[in-house]
Structure formats: structure tokens, C-alpha cells
Design an enzyme around this catalytic site. Sequence first.
Site, PDB file in Angstrom:
ATOM      1  N   THR A   1      -1.609   0.556 -10.208  1.00  0.00           N
ATOM      2  CA  THR A   1      -2.854   0.026  -9.660  1.00  0.00           C
ATOM      3  C   THR A   1      -3.535   0.997  -8.705  1.00  0.00           C
ATOM      4  O   THR A   1      -4.615   0.705  -8.209  1.00  0.00           O
ATOM      5  CB  THR A   1      -2.597  -1.328  -8.967  1.00  0.00           C
ATOM      6  OG1 THR A   1      -3.828  -2.026  -8.781  1.00  0.00           O
ATOM      7  CG2 THR A   1      -1.881  -1.132  -7.638  1.00  0.00           C
TER       8      THR A   1
ATOM      9  N   ARG B   1       0.605   3.780  -3.287  1.00  0.00           N
ATOM     10  CA  ARG B   1      -0.042   5.063  -2.998  1.00  0.00           C
ATOM     11  C   ARG B   1       0.969   6.185  -2.809  1.00  0.00           C
ATOM     12  O   ARG B   1       0.878   7.230  -3.454  1.00  0.00           O
ATOM     13  CB  ARG B   1      -0.926   4.941  -1.750  1.00  0.00           C
ATOM     14  CG  ARG B   1      -2.016   3.896  -1.861  1.00  0.00           C
ATOM     15  CD  ARG B   1      -3.025   4.022  -0.736  1.00  0.00           C
ATOM     16  NE  ARG B   1      -3.841   2.828  -0.591  1.00  0.00           N
ATOM     17  CZ  ARG B   1      -5.071   2.811  -0.093  1.00  0.00           C
ATOM     18  NH1 ARG B   1      -5.635   3.926   0.302  1.00  0.00           N
ATOM     19  NH2 ARG B   1      -5.743   1.676   0.028  1.00  0.00           N
TER      20      ARG B   1
ATOM     21  N   ASP C   1      -5.212  -9.930  -7.563  1.00  0.00           N
ATOM     22  CA  ASP C   1      -5.540  -9.101  -8.715  1.00  0.00           C
ATOM     23  C   ASP C   1      -4.360  -8.445  -9.427  1.00  0.00           C
ATOM     24  O   ASP C   1      -4.093  -8.704 -10.602  1.00  0.00           O
ATOM     25  CB  ASP C   1      -6.569  -8.040  -8.313  1.00  0.00           C
ATOM     26  CG  ASP C   1      -6.188  -7.284  -7.034  1.00  0.00           C
ATOM     27  OD1 ASP C   1      -5.119  -7.566  -6.463  1.00  0.00           O
ATOM     28  OD2 ASP C   1      -6.972  -6.417  -6.602  1.00  0.00           O
TER      29      ASP C   1
ATOM     30  N   GLU D   1     -12.611   0.265  -9.581  1.00  0.00           N
ATOM     31  CA  GLU D   1     -12.268  -0.704 -10.624  1.00  0.00           C
ATOM     32  C   GLU D   1     -13.210  -0.667 -11.829  1.00  0.00           C
ATOM     33  O   GLU D   1     -12.768  -0.803 -12.977  1.00  0.00           O
ATOM     34  CB  GLU D   1     -12.225  -2.119 -10.029  1.00  0.00           C
ATOM     35  CG  GLU D   1     -11.039  -2.380  -9.133  1.00  0.00           C
ATOM     36  CD  GLU D   1     -11.182  -1.765  -7.751  1.00  0.00           C
ATOM     37  OE1 GLU D   1     -10.147  -1.555  -7.080  1.00  0.00           O
ATOM     38  OE2 GLU D   1     -12.333  -1.485  -7.344  1.00  0.00           O
TER      39      GLU D   1
ATOM     40  N   GLU E   1       0.826  -1.205   0.000  1.00  0.00           N
ATOM     41  CA  GLU E   1       0.000   0.000   0.000  1.00  0.00           C
ATOM     42  C   GLU E   1       0.863   1.259   0.000  1.00  0.00           C
ATOM     43  O   GLU E   1       0.549   2.244  -0.671  1.00  0.00           O
ATOM     44  CB  GLU E   1      -0.941   0.004   1.207  1.00  0.00           C
ATOM     45  CG  GLU E   1      -1.967  -1.117   1.224  1.00  0.00           C
ATOM     46  CD  GLU E   1      -3.063  -0.945   0.179  1.00  0.00           C
ATOM     47  OE1 GLU E   1      -3.068   0.085  -0.521  1.00  0.00           O
ATOM     48  OE2 GLU E   1      -3.909  -1.849   0.065  1.00  0.00           O
TER      49      GLU E   1
END
Length: 740
Positions: A679, A273, A418, A591, A269
Site C-alpha cells: 500500500t 514505509r 481502505d 491513489e 506507517e
Amino acid sequence: MNNRDPFNLHRSPAYHILRGTATRTAANVKQRVVEAGTQAFETGKQAVEDMSSFSIPKNVPSFTDPQRELENRAWGASGVTARTNAHSNGGVLSDMQDRVGGFFDKTRGDLPMYKDKPYSYAASRRQRPVWRRKRTFGIAGLFVFVLFYFLGYFGTHAEASKKAKNTWSWLQGPEKNAKQVDWLDRRERVKEAFILSWDSYERYAWGFDEFHPVSKKGNQMAPKGMGWIIVDALDTMMLMNLTSRLTHAREWISTKLDYDQNQEVNTFETTIRMLGGLLSAHYLSTEFPEMAPLADDDEGTPGEDLYLEKAKDLADRLMGAFDSPSGVPYASVNLQKVQGIPSHDDGGASSTAEAASLQLELKYLTKLTGEVFYWEKAEKVIQVIDDNGMEDGLVPIYIYAHDGRFRGSNIRLGSRGDSYYEYLIKQFLQTSKEEPIYEELWDETLAGVRKHLITYSSPSKFTILGERPEGLAKPLSPKMDHLVCFMPGTIALGATGGITEKEARKLPTWSVKKDEEMRLARELTHTCWAMYKAMATGLAPEIAHFHVDEPTLPESAPHQAPENLDDEENTEWKNDFVIKGNDVHNLQRPETVETLFYMWRITGDVMYREWGWDMFKSFVNYTAVEEGGGFTSLSNANIIPPVTKDNMESFWLAETLKYFYLLFSDDDLLPLDTIVINTEAHFFPRFKLGPLYKTGWQRKPRGPDGKILPDPPAKKTESPAVKVRTVVKTVEPVEPSAGV
């Protein structure tokens, strides 16, 4: 047709809020009118008696008081005007529009800094003549009559409904034919939603990592904060040209952001980010300076490359996560100690998606700095995963950092699986298609998905991308996380490389296989859209299950899902969906709108834009927070009114609103064949390998079935032959002695 409610306003949550407020107001007004009438009679009677004894009223304000002049100048300079002047347009929902923040009014200025700042001076309390007060009472009575008339107590209110429809027509449905829509105007609505969200965060939780818009407070994830929301939203503000807000954010990063903290953070994360956000901000601010003017920088001095400096400092701290025996990063890392920490759950294993979704960021950082160890650390992870030799390119969702082996056999493209698949094709595109090893991995994955994970719902035959929780040899689970909805757009991106489908079909590389991939992308996008339409609020659940045939149908089975999901007389298709009580929450996830953006750019079908507009309207209609709170996630999105969760995810600003903005923008804004998007929706440029960079690993040899061939047996090495010369000596017999 319901003449009393021709526009179905009674079904709108805004209407129910307004009706409740109006009913309470009407009761209060009625009581006050009665009391005021009685008081007026007594006051009038007293006024006649006191007509001859007039006296100067007390507490008359001084209009020459210096303090009053100071206040007048202060309020005048604030630019705050009366609320009615700013927003009133005669619509019956105009007051509701004010409560949401008035951000759909194109002429609206910035929101006031404090929610309790007055919009105008209070009315004078000076006594007025009796006849004027009677007129006031008459007007009040008329107001009560009109209010009850609107609520339906005195007959039809079609005209009022028409006004409501005109005021909030964009929330009631498409205003115009798709060919007549001003998409840039719709894009401005998205920008205004971002401004409302950002200004609320800035007002109530500035500098905090988490924001709770209903309770209007923030929390930190680390003692001094990580910049979780601020850094994640940087490139969105650049796209939207919000320079004043960007300047404030940049100032905070320059003076407050410090990653030297004794804090354990999630490796994945923090990378996608924070590191991704800083690198994207660096890319946009240097390649497109008109998006993010940096007039405060002095060329050649410390701080000139603020975003890159912060990114490199953070990346060096994250490198501690890669110090494992296998090279697979640990789930967490202590930023100050630069030390990796195994997961506290899942037997200490790392998530496969989290371990294998750091590559775009670290490779771009290598390109910027020339330090190849970021690159080497990143690609080593993919080599370790591939060396496990999993069947048909599908991998379990957990992997141990200590030995690089998988834990369990759960295979899915939802949570924890994913973005491993997403980053395969994007690594191929990032280096301008000069690393074919990643295209090979992607092709194997997509073939495996079609073979093992695709089936169809019953009876409507929606295309499902399911899961194999016990491995490929066990039954398919007809379950789709909302997270899976990244996949249709990624499939289309892989099929065309980022150019339009029309252009790609002209290339000699186009094939029947790519035709089939585009068909699959369209069908899965349709299913993701149906997940929204199946819910009461029009906002998708976190997870959807489906009814399926037994045994489940293969991808090759005939199927045709219903195309029109807006037909209110034909909603039987919703019975294919099973939305469980624990899955009805909506976290403002991006998404599906991400996929709509890719599908619009690649196919040019305006249908995807229209679906996106309907989604955006649902977000505004059901997640807006009163009193300028911005927008919140929902605990239950399948009832009206929905249950709020009191949390604004950072990806609402970084991804969801950004993809809406891009969906409604012109196609020449960041063309897909020039960039890759990580992502977390952060932008990196495509680049050539050049002489300095290369793919530092090779796949182990595979057989026709795709399985890794065993290492050839070691050849027996013979010792060098030693020639032995035999020496034979002839011994003469000895004569026996005499007398023996």
C-alpha cells in the site's frame, strides 16, 4: 477568439508570475533609463573636457595572480555554465523555466550544489566609450518597448504567445495525437521531476524525516531520524536507475540509520514505509542487479545484505506491537523497548486498516528468513477480524487490541478502512493463489460494497463509493475520500489476477460477475478522474461530497455519467460535486494515478495514460517551488494561484511519481502477474507456499446468510450405568419367650 491571447496564457499561473515580475522590472528599467540618460549626458560632457588628461584606471585586475588562476580552475571544473546557455530558447517563458529549475531541458546537467553559486563571472566594470554606452541605452530602451509590447500595451502579442506555447506546450495540452506520443519521453519528464524533488531534499534537509520545500528545512520524527524519506524512495531510484543518488542513500543507511531508539512510532506507517521500503530494495537489488549495482558489498561479510539486515532488525522491534491479548497489534510501538502502545485516541482502539495491512511485508520477510513467527503474527490478525462475523464482509474502522472486538459501526473504504480490503486480494495473489481463504474474503467484501456502498450522483450519475458511518442499517453518506480511489485499480487486479483483460476473458474462469466488476472499476476510475477535473488547479481535493437522489439509488439503477469532462461549454456536471472548505487541500496523494496504472496495464486503454499525463502537468504547474525547492503539497488546490502547504510527503517520491513513471513505461517493466505492490507502492515477488508455509487458520462455519453459525450445543454425557445388586436376607421370626 481572443487575438491578444490565443493560447489562454493569461489564465496560466506561470503567466501571472511572469507578468508581475515583468511589470516591476519594466518600472525599474524605465527609471534607470531616465537616470542613465541624465548621467550619460553629464559623463559625455565631462569626457570631452577631460580628453587631454587621460589617466590609467585604478584597480585593474592582475591576470597573472596565482589566486585568480586557482579560481579559474575551480569554476571551470565545476561544470557550471551561464544560465542563458543552458536554457534560453527564445520562448517568453524561458526565464520561468529556469526558475522552476530547468528540469524539462533534456540537455540539463545536475543542478548546482548551492543555489547561490554564480553561473558566470560578473561583467567588467571598465569604462567604455561614450558611443558604446549610448548604444547600451538604446538597447535598454528597445528592451522596455518590447517588454511593454508583450504585456499588451502596444497591441497584439500573438507571436510572443506562440513562442510561449512552443516553449511550454506540454503544459498547455497534449502535443500530439495519442498514437504519436513518445511515452518514454514523457516518462523522462517524470524522472526529472523526481530528480528535482530529491536533489532539493538532499541539498536542504538530507537525513531528515520531513522536508519543507518552501522554507527549505527539515525535521526529525525521532532523535536520530528514521530514514523516512530516504528509505521510502529507495526502490523508486532503482527503477529510474539513479545510481549515484542511490549510492548516497545506501551510504546513509549503512552509517546513520539506527532503529535502536527510545521512540514511539506508528506500527502501520513504519511497517509499510520503512519495512516495506527495505524489503523492496532488497528484492530489486537481488533480482534485478542492473537496477541497483552493489559493487561496495563484499560477498559473505557483514553488510552484504544491508537492506535485509536493517529490515529484520526493524521487524523484530515492531513485533512488540503484536504482544496483545487478542493478537491484534497496538497502534504504536516503542522501538527500543519493543513494547506495544495503545492508541492515544479512539478509546485506545487500533485502526482496522492499520492492524490488517502488515501481512504482505511480514509474510515476505518469513519467506526470506524462514522464521515463521512473522507469518503467524500476521495471519492471526485476519483470523481475529473474521471471527467477529461482520455482515457482507464489511468491517468497522476501529478494533480493540485487548479483546479483538470492533469499536463502533462506522464502515468506509477511506481512511482507517481502505488497505484492509486491499490486502485481502493481494495476500491471495502473493502466495500464487494457493490460499483461497483470502479470495473468499475479497469476494464477500466486493459483493458487500456493491450491495451497500454504491450509488450515483445527481443529476449527472457519477458512480460513488460512499460510507455507512452508523452501520449498514443506517443511511448511506455520499462522501468519497481521495484514498478510496485505490479501489478501482484493485477491483481490476482482483478480476484478472494481474494479466490483461483480453487474456483473462479467454480463461474458463471468466464470468458475468467479473464483467460487472470491470464495469464498476471503469466507472469508479472515471469518478476519481472527475474529482481532479472539478478543481481549479486540476488537482483533487482530499475529500469530495456529492449531491444524490433521495433515497439513494442502488447499484442496479440506470446511470450514465458524462464521458467528456474537457468540454468547456458543458460543465454542469461539476454541480454534482460538493467540495467543502476543509477538504480543498491536496497532499500529493497517489491513489488515482495508482488506479490509472493498473487500469492501463489491464485494459490497454490509452485514455488512462492521457489522464495521467494531464494530472502530472497539473502537479508540475501548480506545486513546483521556486529556487530549486522541488514540489510541495497544497493547502488550497481550488484557487489560482493555489495556497502552498510547505510539505513534501514521502509518498510523493515513493508512490505518486513512481506510479507516473510506471504508467508511462513499457508493460514488461515489473509485470503485474509476477509481483504484488504494497500500500506504499513497494514491490514484493509472488511465491509458492512450498512445504514450509501454510494457511494456519480456518473460518468459522457460516449459514446461507453469511452469518457465523452458533456453536452446536454440547452433548450431554451420561454417567456409566452402575448395577446395584440388592441382597435380601430372610430373617427367621423369633419365638416369644414364655411368660410374655
